[in-house]
Design a protein around this motif. Structure first.
Motif, PDB file in Angstrom:
ATOM      1  N   ALA A  34       9.918   4.931  -4.811  1.00 17.66           N
ATOM      2  CA  ALA A  34       9.075   3.813  -4.376  1.00 17.66           C
ATOM      3  C   ALA A  34       9.923   2.568  -4.135  1.00 17.66           C
ATOM      4  O   ALA A  34       9.713   1.842  -3.159  1.00 17.66           O
ATOM      5  N   ALA A  35      10.894   2.325  -5.011  1.00 22.28           N
ATOM      6  CA  ALA A  35      11.783   1.176  -4.828  1.00 22.28           C
ATOM      7  C   ALA A  35      12.634   1.347  -3.575  1.00 22.28           C
ATOM      8  O   ALA A  35      12.876   0.386  -2.832  1.00 22.28           O
ATOM      9  N   GLN A  36      13.079   2.580  -3.328  1.00 22.66           N
ATOM     10  CA  GLN A  36      13.861   2.837  -2.119  1.00 22.66           C
ATOM     11  C   GLN A  36      13.014   2.643  -0.865  1.00 22.66           C
ATOM     12  O   GLN A  36      13.481   2.138   0.162  1.00 22.66           O
ATOM     13  N   VAL A  57       0.838  -1.203   0.000  1.00 19.94           N
ATOM     14  CA  VAL A  57       0.000   0.000   0.000  1.00 19.94           C
ATOM     15  C   VAL A  57       0.870   1.249   0.000  1.00 19.94           C
ATOM     16  O   VAL A  57       0.682   2.163  -0.815  1.00 19.94           O
ATOM     17  N   THR A  58       1.832   1.323   0.920  1.00 20.19           N
ATOM     18  CA  THR A  58       2.671   2.521   1.010  1.00 20.19           C
ATOM     19  C   THR A  58       3.543   2.682  -0.231  1.00 20.19           C
ATOM     20  O   THR A  58       3.695   3.795  -0.746  1.00 20.19           O
ATOM     21  N   VAL A  59       4.088   1.584  -0.726  1.00 21.68           N
ATOM     22  CA  VAL A  59       4.926   1.652  -1.927  1.00 21.68           C
ATOM     23  C   VAL A  59       4.083   2.073  -3.138  1.00 21.68           C
ATOM     24  O   VAL A  59       4.501   2.909  -3.949  1.00 21.68           O
ATOM     25  N   GLY A  60       2.882   1.509  -3.254  1.00 23.93           N
ATOM     26  CA  GLY A  60       2.012   1.865  -4.371  1.00 23.93           C
ATOM     27  C   GLY A  60       1.613   3.327  -4.346  1.00 23.93           C
ATOM     28  O   GLY A  60       1.556   3.987  -5.399  1.00 23.93           O
ATOM     29  N   SER A  79      13.594   0.205   2.295  1.00 22.46           N
ATOM     30  CA  SER A  79      13.528   0.655   3.688  1.00 22.46           C
ATOM     31  C   SER A  79      12.640  -0.270   4.516  1.00 22.46           C
ATOM     32  O   SER A  79      12.978  -0.610   5.661  1.00 22.46           O
ATOM     33  N   TRP A  80      11.516  -0.681   3.945  1.00 21.86           N
ATOM     34  CA  TRP A  80      10.640  -1.614   4.641  1.00 21.86           C
ATOM     35  C   TRP A  80      11.349  -2.950   4.881  1.00 21.86           C
ATOM     36  O   TRP A  80      11.196  -3.565   5.943  1.00 21.86           O
TER      37      TRP A  80
END
Length: 227
Positions: free
Chosen positions: A178-180, A89-92, A184-185
């Protein structure tokens, strides 16, 4: 019908032009004349559709929320583990932020002119429910509270947006934020400190290991063993 279609196109063009100006200059730094110029539409035509800058800002925020809901619905529709869905969700959303100026603008406007329907309000409650589900399914470690991880998700997402803005115009601007964020996650979920270092980094005394041998009570100071 033709006039109605033209009016809808004009309105959409104004919202997008306003989003670009708000994204670059903020709410206070943007004027109706600047928006009309960016849209190639007269101020008179602009005020026919939006009587004030506040009305335009609300339209931008609503469009940003609409686009975000689409990503949110698509991301949460799958059958994957709840914790993995939180990450997705956060990446999207940050990927959408990279691609859509309207979403970036909505995020900035939410900070500069808070309204009842904030951008974060559409996804944070869902993340909290997902984390409660993850806890119930045994996906979280003992002591990892859904409320704390929800706050972490907000911090990481807000930080990713700030990081994205800081790189506009730089050589690294093409790299995916978004990839970064996903990386991080991964660091968060796996941990970055060695097992014996984690507690010490957080200021927690490290319990002596059995491999170190017994502790002589006479050599204890302030409750910590001295070796």
């Amino acid at each position: 019908m033709v006039k109605q279609d033209r009016a809808l196109r004009t309105r959409a063009a104004l919202v997008r032009a306003a989003a670009s100006e708000f994204d670059l200059n903020g709410y206070d730094g943007t004027s109706l004349s600047a928006i009309s110029k960016a849209a190639g539409i007269s101020v008179g035509a602009l005020t026919f559709h939006f009587v004030s800058k506040a009305d335009l800002a609300e339209a931008v925020q609503e469009e940003g929320r609409r686009l975000s809901r689409i990503v949110l619905d698509e991301t949460t529709a799958g059958p994957g583990p709840a914790l993995e869905t939180v990450v997705n969700v956060t990446v999207g959303l940050i990927q959408l932020c990279e691609q859509e100026v309207v979403v970036r603008s909505a995020m900035r406007l939410a900070r500069e002119r808070p309204v009842e329907n904030l951008w974060s309000g559409i996804w944070v409650p869902i993340v909290r429910l997902l984390l409660e589900e993850a806890q119930n399914q045994g996906q979280l470690q003992d002591g990892a509270r859904p409320s704390d991880i929800t706050a972490l998700a907000e911090i990481l997402t807000a930080g990713a947006e700030t990081y994205l803005r800081s790189r506009f115009g730089s050589k690294s601007a093409a790299d995916s934020v978004a990839a970064q964020l996903r990386t991080s996650w991964q660091l968060v979920l796996s941990g970055i400190a060695a097992k014996e270092q984690g507690p010490a980094v957080l200021g927690v005394p490290v319990a002596p290991s059995s491999a170190d041998g017994p502790v002589d009570p006479s050599q204890e100071e302030d409750g910590l063993a001295v070796r």
